[in-house]
Write a protein that holds these residues in place. Sequence first.
Motif, PDB file in Angstrom:
ATOM      1  N   ILE A 100      48.360  94.402  64.123  1.00 20.63           N
ATOM      2  CA  ILE A 100      47.575  94.818  63.492  1.00 20.63           C
ATOM      3  C   ILE A 100      48.420  94.061  61.882  1.00 20.63           C
ATOM      4  O   ILE A 100      48.098  93.571  60.800  1.00 20.63           O
ATOM      5  N   LEU A 101      49.590  93.965  62.268  1.00 18.29           N
ATOM      6  CA  LEU A 101      50.355  93.204  61.497  1.00 18.29           C
ATOM      7  C   LEU A 101      50.183  92.291  60.992  1.00 18.29           C
ATOM      8  O   LEU A 101      49.495  91.224  59.443  1.00 18.29           O
ATOM      9  N   ILE A 102      50.165  90.797  62.161  1.00 11.57           N
ATOM     10  CA  ILE A 102      50.413  90.008  62.078  1.00 11.57           C
ATOM     11  C   ILE A 102      48.154  89.466  61.424  1.00 11.57           C
ATOM     12  O   ILE A 102      48.272  88.393  60.695  1.00 11.57           O
ATOM     13  N   GLY A 107      47.472  88.257  57.684  1.00 13.56           N
ATOM     14  CA  GLY A 107      46.770  87.401  57.627  1.00 13.56           C
ATOM     15  C   GLY A 107      44.735  87.633  56.967  1.00 13.56           C
ATOM     16  O   GLY A 107      44.173  86.180  56.269  1.00 13.56           O
ATOM     17  N   GLY A 108      44.935  88.944  57.175  1.00 13.90           N
ATOM     18  CA  GLY A 108      44.249  89.799  56.413  1.00 13.90           C
ATOM     19  C   GLY A 108      44.319  89.561  54.423  1.00 13.90           C
ATOM     20  O   GLY A 108      43.305  88.852  53.790  1.00 13.90           O
ATOM     21  N   SER A 109      45.255  89.138  54.365  1.00 10.40           N
ATOM     22  CA  SER A 109      45.896  89.599  53.167  1.00 10.40           C
ATOM     23  C   SER A 109      45.899  87.844  53.211  1.00 10.40           C
ATOM     24  O   SER A 109      45.415  87.476  51.660  1.00 10.40           O
ATOM     25  N   ARG A 110      46.014  87.500  53.557  1.00 12.34           N
ATOM     26  CA  ARG A 110      46.083  85.543  53.136  1.00 12.34           C
ATOM     27  C   ARG A 110      44.862  85.242  53.027  1.00 12.34           C
ATOM     28  O   ARG A 110      44.403  84.217  52.330  1.00 12.34           O
ATOM     29  N   VAL A 111      43.569  85.674  54.159  1.00 12.86           N
ATOM     30  CA  VAL A 111      41.989  85.954  53.825  1.00 12.86           C
ATOM     31  C   VAL A 111      41.339  86.082  52.293  1.00 12.86           C
ATOM     32  O   VAL A 111      40.971  84.637  51.902  1.00 12.86           O
ATOM     33  N   LEU A 134      40.458  94.125  55.332  1.00 19.64           N
ATOM     34  CA  LEU A 134      40.850  93.758  56.481  1.00 19.64           C
ATOM     35  C   LEU A 134      42.526  94.510  56.054  1.00 19.64           C
ATOM     36  O   LEU A 134      42.788  95.162  56.489  1.00 19.64           O
ATOM     37  N   PRO A 135      43.137  93.731  55.268  1.00 18.33           N
ATOM     38  CA  PRO A 135      45.073  94.302  54.976  1.00 18.33           C
ATOM     39  C   PRO A 135      44.905  95.916  54.581  1.00 18.33           C
ATOM     40  O   PRO A 135      45.007  96.771  55.290  1.00 18.33           O
ATOM     41  N   ILE A 136      43.628  96.378  53.982  1.00 23.17           N
ATOM     42  CA  ILE A 136      43.564  98.141  53.994  1.00 23.17           C
ATOM     43  C   ILE A 136      43.681  98.752  55.067  1.00 23.17           C
ATOM     44  O   ILE A 136      44.025  99.949  55.423  1.00 23.17           O
ATOM     45  N   ALA A 137      42.675  98.735  55.617  1.00 21.51           N
ATOM     46  CA  ALA A 137      42.176  98.607  57.039  1.00 21.51           C
ATOM     47  C   ALA A 137      43.833  98.410  57.918  1.00 21.51           C
ATOM     48  O   ALA A 137      44.103  99.120  58.883  1.00 21.51           O
ATOM     49  N   GLY A 138      44.402  97.646  58.255  1.00 21.39           N
ATOM     50  CA  GLY A 138      45.183  97.494  58.642  1.00 21.39           C
ATOM     51  C   GLY A 138      46.205  98.151  58.480  1.00 21.39           C
ATOM     52  O   GLY A 138      47.041  98.907  59.763  1.00 21.39           O
ATOM     53  N   VAL A 139      46.394  98.597  57.290  1.00 18.98           N
ATOM     54  CA  VAL A 139      47.727  99.306  56.961  1.00 18.98           C
ATOM     55  C   VAL A 139      47.367 101.103  57.590  1.00 18.98           C
ATOM     56  O   VAL A 139      47.965 101.641  58.231  1.00 18.98           O
ATOM     57  N   PHE A 143      49.438 103.270  59.832  1.00 15.88           N
ATOM     58  CA  PHE A 143      50.009 104.538  60.118  1.00 15.88           C
ATOM     59  C   PHE A 143      48.951 105.804  61.531  1.00 15.88           C
ATOM     60  O   PHE A 143      49.865 105.881  61.598  1.00 15.88           O
ATOM     61  N   TYR A 144      47.984 105.274  62.266  1.00 19.38           N
ATOM     62  CA  TYR A 144      47.216 105.889  63.202  1.00 19.38           C
ATOM     63  C   TYR A 144      48.459 106.189  63.915  1.00 19.38           C
ATOM     64  O   TYR A 144      48.584 106.366  65.094  1.00 19.38           O
ATOM     65  N   SER A 145      49.217 104.126  64.214  1.00 20.72           N
ATOM     66  CA  SER A 145      49.922 103.739  65.262  1.00 20.72           C
ATOM     67  C   SER A 145      50.823 104.689  65.595  1.00 20.72           C
ATOM     68  O   SER A 145      51.494 105.205  66.123  1.00 20.72           O
ATOM     69  N   LEU A 146      51.521 104.858  64.276  1.00 25.40           N
ATOM     70  CA  LEU A 146      53.301 105.615  64.188  1.00 25.40           C
ATOM     71  C   LEU A 146      52.861 106.838  64.473  1.00 25.40           C
ATOM     72  O   LEU A 146      53.531 107.315  65.167  1.00 25.40           O
ATOM     73  N   ALA A 147      51.867 107.601  63.704  1.00 31.07           N
ATOM     74  CA  ALA A 147      51.671 108.851  63.920  1.00 31.07           C
ATOM     75  C   ALA A 147      51.392 108.992  65.798  1.00 31.07           C
ATOM     76  O   ALA A 147      51.852 110.162  66.425  1.00 31.07           O
TER      77      ALA A 147
END
Length: 170
Positions: A100-102, A107-111, A134-139, A143-147
């Motif tokens: 998701i980071l990548i 990637g979403g930020s670049r797009v 894209l980057p908003i959903a990525g964050v 968050f969910y994965s870390l939780a």
Amino acid sequence: MLSVIRRVLDRVLAVLCIIAFVALVAIVSWQVFTREVLNNSAPWTEEAARYTFVVLAVLAAAYVFSERGHIAVEILVEKLPPRLQKVMGVVIEALVVFFILITFIIGGSRVAENAWDQDIATLPLSVGQVFLVLPIAGVIIIFYSLAHVIGILAGVEKPVPEPDENAEAI
């Protein structure tokens, strides 16, 4: 505190998904009405429906990660001893964070940045503004994965998602 943030985020995502879905239905219904009844299709509806669908899909994907409802093949992990299941659960979530980071955040930020000045002809938005989802959903997914990692390590969550007995299979 983590569970409170998670519940609030779940509700916000659910409301946003409902709004996007209702908007999508309204846009497509208006498109069909103007084309079939008025014989003059509204020019903005096709692009609006396309971008609304993109936003809906990305937000819904983030929402699914809250309950670990994403596609998972847990048959191999379930065969491992409980301690290794825990390790695999953390490793899998770490892989999700990396992916998701990548893809979504970098990637979403670049797009979004590359398409920021690309206007959508029939809407008062740019393509880059739409792709900020894209980057908003990525964050949110990270968050969910870390939780989930915290839950697995604390013993509150199982290392593999439990199947939903109420889910329907096609």
